[in-house]
Design a protein around this motif. Structure first.
Motif, PDB file in Angstrom:
ATOM      1  N   SER A  17       0.863  -1.179   0.000  1.00 31.91           N
ATOM      2  CA  SER A  17       0.000   0.000   0.000  1.00 31.91           C
ATOM      3  C   SER A  17       0.904   1.234   0.000  1.00 31.91           C
ATOM      4  CB  SER A  17      -0.933  -0.072   1.209  1.00 31.91           C
ATOM      5  OG  SER A  17      -1.797   1.027   1.289  1.00 31.91           O
ATOM      6  N   ALA A  19       2.945   2.807   2.288  1.00 29.64           N
ATOM      7  CA  ALA A  19       4.317   2.707   2.805  1.00 29.64           C
ATOM      8  C   ALA A  19       5.158   1.774   1.937  1.00 29.64           C
ATOM      9  CB  ALA A  19       4.299   2.235   4.259  1.00 29.64           C
ATOM     10  N   ALA A  41      -1.180  -8.430   0.117  1.00 29.51           N
ATOM     11  CA  ALA A  41      -2.284  -9.376   0.301  1.00 29.51           C
ATOM     12  C   ALA A  41      -3.526  -8.985  -0.500  1.00 29.51           C
ATOM     13  CB  ALA A  41      -2.631  -9.459   1.782  1.00 29.51           C
ATOM     14  N   GLU A  42      -3.688  -7.696  -0.772  1.00 33.72           N
ATOM     15  CA  GLU A  42      -4.910  -7.273  -1.483  1.00 33.72           C
ATOM     16  C   GLU A  42      -4.791  -7.608  -2.973  1.00 33.72           C
ATOM     17  OE1 GLU A  42      -6.912  -3.502  -0.378  1.00 33.72           O
ATOM     18  OE2 GLU A  42      -5.150  -3.158   0.842  1.00 33.72           O
ATOM     19  N   ARG A  49      -6.075   5.188   0.529  1.00 31.26           N
ATOM     20  CA  ARG A  49      -7.059   4.740   1.517  1.00 31.26           C
ATOM     21  C   ARG A  49      -7.933   5.908   2.025  1.00 31.26           C
ATOM     22  NH1 ARG A  49      -6.746  -0.404   2.907  1.00 31.26           N
ATOM     23  NH2 ARG A  49      -4.599  -0.791   2.340  1.00 31.26           N
ATOM     24  N   LYS A  54     -14.080   9.224   1.809  1.00 25.22           N
ATOM     25  CA  LYS A  54     -14.425  10.566   1.302  1.00 25.22           C
ATOM     26  C   LYS A  54     -15.014  10.400  -0.108  1.00 25.22           C
ATOM     27  CE  LYS A  54     -10.586  12.309   4.103  1.00 25.22           C
ATOM     28  NZ  LYS A  54     -10.034  11.012   4.568  1.00 25.22           N
ATOM     29  N   VAL A  83       2.089 -12.876   3.001  1.00 22.82           N
ATOM     30  CA  VAL A  83       3.228 -13.517   3.672  1.00 22.82           C
ATOM     31  C   VAL A  83       2.695 -14.077   4.986  1.00 22.82           C
ATOM     32  CG1 VAL A  83       5.486 -13.122   4.723  1.00 22.82           C
ATOM     33  CG2 VAL A  83       4.887 -11.971   2.586  1.00 22.82           C
ATOM     34  N   ARG A 133     -12.100  -0.531   5.919  1.00 27.26           N
ATOM     35  CA  ARG A 133     -10.660  -0.321   5.779  1.00 27.26           C
ATOM     36  C   ARG A 133     -10.223  -0.315   4.318  1.00 27.26           C
ATOM     37  NH1 ARG A 133      -6.135   1.324   8.891  1.00 27.26           N
ATOM     38  NH2 ARG A 133      -4.385   0.938   7.503  1.00 27.26           N
ATOM     39  N   ASP A 276       1.639   2.287   9.117  1.00 27.45           N
ATOM     40  CA  ASP A 276       0.738   2.003  10.251  1.00 27.45           C
ATOM     41  C   ASP A 276       1.220   0.850  11.129  1.00 27.45           C
ATOM     42  OD1 ASP A 276      -0.805   3.963   9.140  1.00 27.45           O
ATOM     43  OD2 ASP A 276      -2.635   2.774   8.979  1.00 27.45           O
ATOM     44  N   LEU A 291      -1.311   7.506  10.298  1.00 30.66           N
ATOM     45  CA  LEU A 291      -1.784   8.609   9.454  1.00 30.66           C
ATOM     46  C   LEU A 291      -1.015   8.602   8.139  1.00 30.66           C
ATOM     47  CD1 LEU A 291      -1.952  11.491  12.082  1.00 30.66           C
ATOM     48  CD2 LEU A 291      -3.884  10.251  11.075  1.00 30.66           C
ATOM     49  N   TRP A 322      -4.957  15.625   7.946  1.00 29.60           N
ATOM     50  CA  TRP A 322      -6.161  16.316   7.455  1.00 29.60           C
ATOM     51  C   TRP A 322      -7.375  15.399   7.545  1.00 29.60           C
ATOM     52  CZ3 TRP A 322      -3.851  12.958   4.326  1.00 29.60           C
ATOM     53  CH2 TRP A 322      -4.606  12.311   3.365  1.00 29.60           C
TER      54      TRP A 322
HETATM   55  C1  LIG Z   1     -10.903   4.871   5.489  1.00 28.68           C
HETATM   56  C2  LIG Z   1      -9.630   5.540   5.884  1.00 28.68           C
HETATM   57  C3  LIG Z   1      -9.514   6.925   5.783  1.00 28.68           C
HETATM   58  C4  LIG Z   1      -8.333   7.556   6.147  1.00 28.68           C
HETATM   59  N1  LIG Z   1      -8.271   8.916   6.060  1.00 28.68           N
HETATM   60  C5  LIG Z   1      -7.139   9.546   6.460  1.00 28.68           C
HETATM   61  C6  LIG Z   1      -7.071  10.969   6.422  1.00 28.68           C
HETATM   62  O1  LIG Z   1      -8.012  11.664   6.047  1.00 28.68           O
HETATM   63  N2  LIG Z   1      -5.911  11.567   6.818  1.00 28.68           N
HETATM   64  C7  LIG Z   1      -4.830  10.832   7.235  1.00 28.68           C
HETATM   65  O2  LIG Z   1      -3.803  11.419   7.587  1.00 28.68           O
HETATM   66  N3  LIG Z   1      -4.872   9.480   7.275  1.00 28.68           N
HETATM   67  C8  LIG Z   1      -6.000   8.825   6.906  1.00 28.68           C
HETATM   68  N4  LIG Z   1      -6.063   7.440   6.947  1.00 28.68           N
HETATM   69  C9  LIG Z   1      -4.859   6.679   7.362  1.00 28.68           C
HETATM   70  C10 LIG Z   1      -3.966   6.313   6.166  1.00 28.68           C
HETATM   71  O3  LIG Z   1      -4.725   5.859   5.104  1.00 28.68           O
HETATM   72  C11 LIG Z   1      -2.971   5.246   6.607  1.00 28.68           C
HETATM   73  O4  LIG Z   1      -2.152   5.824   7.598  1.00 28.68           O
HETATM   74  C12 LIG Z   1      -2.113   4.702   5.466  1.00 28.68           C
HETATM   75  O5  LIG Z   1      -2.893   4.078   4.510  1.00 28.68           O
HETATM   76  C13 LIG Z   1      -1.081   3.716   6.007  1.00 28.68           C
HETATM   77  O6  LIG Z   1      -0.417   3.106   4.952  1.00 28.68           O
HETATM   78  P1  LIG Z   1       0.385   1.744   5.166  1.00 28.68           P
HETATM   79  O7  LIG Z   1       0.967   1.410   3.826  1.00 28.68           O
HETATM   80  O8  LIG Z   1       1.276   1.841   6.326  1.00 28.68           O
HETATM   81  O9  LIG Z   1      -0.704   0.657   5.595  1.00 28.68           O
HETATM   82  P2  LIG Z   1      -1.994   0.110   4.866  1.00 28.68           P
HETATM   83  O10 LIG Z   1      -2.572   1.160   4.004  1.00 28.68           O
HETATM   84  O11 LIG Z   1      -2.809  -0.526   5.922  1.00 28.68           O
HETATM   85  O12 LIG Z   1      -1.426  -1.036   3.916  1.00 28.68           O
HETATM   86  C14 LIG Z   1      -0.868  -2.223   4.369  1.00 28.68           C
HETATM   87  C15 LIG Z   1      -0.985  -3.256   3.259  1.00 28.68           C
HETATM   88  O13 LIG Z   1      -0.327  -4.438   3.661  1.00 28.68           O
HETATM   89  C16 LIG Z   1      -1.117  -5.560   3.298  1.00 28.68           C
HETATM   90  N5  LIG Z   1      -0.771  -6.697   4.160  1.00 28.68           N
HETATM   91  C17 LIG Z   1      -1.111  -6.871   5.466  1.00 28.68           C
HETATM   92  N6  LIG Z   1      -0.594  -8.032   5.932  1.00 28.68           N
HETATM   93  C18 LIG Z   1       0.078  -8.595   4.900  1.00 28.68           C
HETATM   94  C19 LIG Z   1       0.832  -9.798   4.763  1.00 28.68           C
HETATM   95  N7  LIG Z   1       1.002 -10.645   5.781  1.00 28.68           N
HETATM   96  N8  LIG Z   1       1.373 -10.071   3.552  1.00 28.68           N
HETATM   97  C20 LIG Z   1       1.230  -9.215   2.515  1.00 28.68           C
HETATM   98  N9  LIG Z   1       0.524  -8.057   2.595  1.00 28.68           N
HETATM   99  C21 LIG Z   1      -0.034  -7.760   3.769  1.00 28.68           C
HETATM  100  C22 LIG Z   1      -2.537  -5.076   3.497  1.00 28.68           C
HETATM  101  O14 LIG Z   1      -3.445  -5.864   2.759  1.00 28.68           O
HETATM  102  C23 LIG Z   1      -2.439  -3.642   2.971  1.00 28.68           C
HETATM  103  O15 LIG Z   1      -2.684  -3.578   1.594  1.00 28.68           O
HETATM  104  C24 LIG Z   1      -7.240   6.788   6.605  1.00 28.68           C
HETATM  105  C25 LIG Z   1      -7.359   5.395   6.728  1.00 28.68           C
HETATM  106  C26 LIG Z   1      -8.541   4.770   6.375  1.00 28.68           C
HETATM  107  C27 LIG Z   1      -8.668   3.283   6.520  1.00 28.68           C
END
Ligand SMILES: Cc1cc2nc3c(=O)[nH]c(=O)nc-3n(C[C@H](O)[C@H](O)[C@H](O)COP(=O)(O)OP(=O)(O)OC[C@H]3O[C@@H](n4cnc5c(N)ncnc54)[C@H](O)[C@@H]3O)c2cc1C
Length: 386
Positions: A17, A19, A41-42, A49, A54, A83, A133, A276, A291, A322
Motif C-alpha cells: 500500500s 508505505a 495481500a490485497e 485509503r 471521502k 506472507v 478499511r 501504520d 496517518l 487532514w
Molecule cells: C478509510 C480511511 C480513511 C483515512 N483517512 C485519512 C485521512 O483523512 N488523513 C490521514 O492522515 N490518514 C487517513 N487514513 C490513514 C492512512 O490511510 C494510513 O495511515 C495509510 O494508509 C497507512 O499506509 P500503510 O501502507 O502503512 O498501511 P496500509 O494502508 O494498511 O497497507 C498495508 C498493506 O499491507 C497488506 N498486508 C497486510 N498483511 C500482509 C501480509 N502478511 N502479507 C502481505 N501483505 C499484507 C494489506 O493488505 C495492505 O494492503 C485513513 C485510513 C482509512 C482506513
C-alpha cells in the motif's frame, strides 16, 4: 549508495500500500539497482485509503481515480499474495501459496486492520459487525447506502465521524456512539466542538456511554450498559486499528503495539518497518502514528536507512494531518489533541473558514486551517512559531 546497500542483492517489501510502494519507489529513485519484490495481500494495486471514506463513499471518485502512482516495471509486484511467516535469521519469507522467498533486505509495511468490537469482548459471537478499511468495504457500503437505511456507528474518532458524514450525505439516519464526545481525544475541544456542531446540524445523533455490546446476527443491535438499545440496518465499528504483525510471530520481535524501530525505521540491520505497522520512538517509548503523512515520511526514512545505514537522516516528523467531514476540510500541523482555545489568525469565530494557532507558554504548538487554503509549509511554520 554505500557499501551497506550494494551488499543487498534482493530487498523484499511486505505490504503493497502507501508505505510499501513508497519504500520500493524511494529505493529505485536513490539508485538501488538490485532486485525488489513487493508483496501485497490485497488483489488491487495500491490506492489512496483516505479517499475511501471521502470521494469513494460520496460517489465522486471511482476506484480508477484513487490509484497511487504506478511503480516501474523493474519492481516485481506480487499482489493477492500474503506472507504468512518469516525466519529473519535464515532471511526467508513463507507465502500463502506455499512458496518461499529469500531476501537480503526486508521492509515491513503491512499496515493495520480495523480493531473489532469482538476483539474487545464487546460483541456476542456471530453478531453482525461491519468494519471499514479497504476498497471492497467502501464499494460495499456505497452500494448499501443507496437504499435508505439506519446506520449505527460505534466510535466517534476521525474514521467514525467521516463515515457518519458520508452516511448522512446519502440520506441515512445516523447514530454515533462513543464513551466520550466526538473527536475530543483526537482533535481537542475547539476543533471537536466545531465538527460536532456541523454534524448535529446535518442530523447526526450522538450518544455518549462508557459501555456497549453488539448482538444480532441478521439485525445488529448495539446495547448500552444502561439498557438502551440502538438497532441499525448496518452497525459500523470504528474503534481503532491493530497492526498486521501475525506473520512476524516466530521472530520474537516485540510487535503487539507495532513493530518497534529506531529513529531511522530500523528493526535491525537491513530490516526496516514503516507506516501504520511501525512504532517509532516517541515520548520516551514507541508509538504508532497511523496517518497518511506519517506513513509517507516513515517510508522514505526507512528506504534511506536500508541504503545508507547510519548515514541516512533520522525521521523528523512534520506532524501533518487532514480530514474532511460535514462540509469542513481541516488541515493540522503540530501537536494533537490541541489543548485550550486557539488564537484566530484569519476568519471570524462562529464561521467555518478559519486559520487557528494554539500556543503554550513558550511557543506555538499547533496550527489548523479550516476550509481555508494555506500552503502546508506556512501551516507548519505557524505551528512552530516562537
Ligand atoms: C478509510 C480511511 C480513511 C483515512 N483517512 C485519512 C485521512 O483523512 N488523513 C490521514 O492522515 N490518514 C487517513 N487514513 C490513514 C492512512 O490511510 C494510513 O495511515 C495509510 O494508509 C497507512 O499506509 P500503510 O501502507 O502503512 O498501511 P496500509 O494502508 O494498511 O497497507 C498495508 C498493506 O499491507 C497488506 N498486508 C497486510 N498483511 C500482509 C501480509 N502478511 N502479507 C502481505 N501483505 C499484507 C494489506 O493488505 C495492505 O494492503 C485513513 C485510513 C482509512 C482506513
Amino acid at each position: 549508495m554505500t557499501a551497506s546497500a550494494t551488499r543487498l542483492r534482493h530487498i523484499a517489501v511486505v505490504g503493497a500500500s502507501l508505505a510499501g510502494t513508497l519504500v520500493a519507489d524511494t529505493l529505485r529513485r536513490n539508485g538501488y539497482d538490485g532486485r525488489i519484490t513487493l508483496l501485497g495481500a490485497e488483489p488491487h494495486a495500491a490506492y489512496s485509503r483516505p479517499a475511501l471514506s471521502k470521494g469513494v463513499l460520496a460517489g465522486t471518485e471511482e476506484p480508477g481515480d484513487i490509484a497511487l502512482q504506478p511503480l516501474g516495471g523493474d519492481i516485481d509486484q506480487r499482489l493477492n499474495t500474503r506472507v504468512v511467516a518469516t525466519d529473519l535469521e535464515a532471511r526467508r519469507l513463507v507465502l500463502d501459496d506455499g512458496d518461499d522467498l529469500a531476501f537480503d533486505g526486508l521492509a515491513i509495511t503491512t499496515g493495520a486492520r480495523p480493531r473489532r468490537l469482538a476483539d474487545l469482548g464487546a460483541a456476542e459471537p456471530g453478531a453482525r459487525e461491519t468494519t471499514f478499511r479497504d476498497l471492497d468495504d467502501a464499494l460495499w457500503l456505497a452500494r448499501e447506502l443507496r437504499g435508505r437505511c439506519r446506520v449505527v456507528i460505534v466510535g466517534a474518532g476521525i474514521l467514525g465521524m467521516e463515515l457518519a458524514s458520508a452516511c448522512v450525505d446519502h440520506g441515512a439516519e445516523v447514530t454515533v456512539i462513543d464513551r466520550q464526545p466526538p473527536l475530543l481525544g483526537q482533535l481537542g475541544e475547539y476543533l471537536a466542538n466545531l465538527v460536532a456542531a456541523a454534524a448535529r446540524r446535518a442530523g447526526v445523533r450522538f450518544v455518549c456511554h462508557p459501555s456497549v455490546r453488539l448482538r444480532g446476527e441478521t439485525s445488529p443491535i448495539v446495547e448500552l450498559g444502561d439498557g438502551r438499545q440502538f438497532e441499525g440496518d448496518i452497525v459500523l465499528s470504528a474503534v481503532g486499528c491493530t497492526p498486521n504483525v501475525e506473520w512476524l510471530a516466530a521472530t520474537g520481535l516485540p510487535a503487539g503495539g507495532g513493530v518497534q524501530v529506531d529513529t531511522r525505521g530500523r528493526v535491525r540491520e537491513n530490516i526496516v518497518a514503516a507506516g501504520d505497522v511501525a512504532a517509532f520512538p516517541a515520548d520516551g517509548g514507541h508509538r504508532r502514528t497511523p496517518l497518511w503523512n506519517s506513513a509517507l515520511e516513515q517510508a522514505r526514512t526507512a528506504a534511506a536507512a536500508l541504503l545508507r545505514g547510519d548515514a541516512a537522516p533520522p525521521l523528523t516528523p512534520a506532524g501533518y494531518f487532514w480530514t474532511e467531514q460535514f462540509g469542513l476540510t481541516i488541515k493540522v500541523c503540530g501537536k494533537l489533541p490541541a489543548a485550550g482555545t486557539p488564537a484566530i489568525l484569519d476568519g471570524t469565530s462562529g464561521t467555518s473558514e478559519l486559520l487557528l494557532q494554539w500556543r503554550d507558554e513558550r511557543s506555538a504548538t499547533t496550527a489548523a486551517a479550516v476550509n481555508t487554503r494555506v500552503p502546508i509549509g506556512k501551516l507548519r511554520a505557524l505551528a512552530r512559531e516562537s
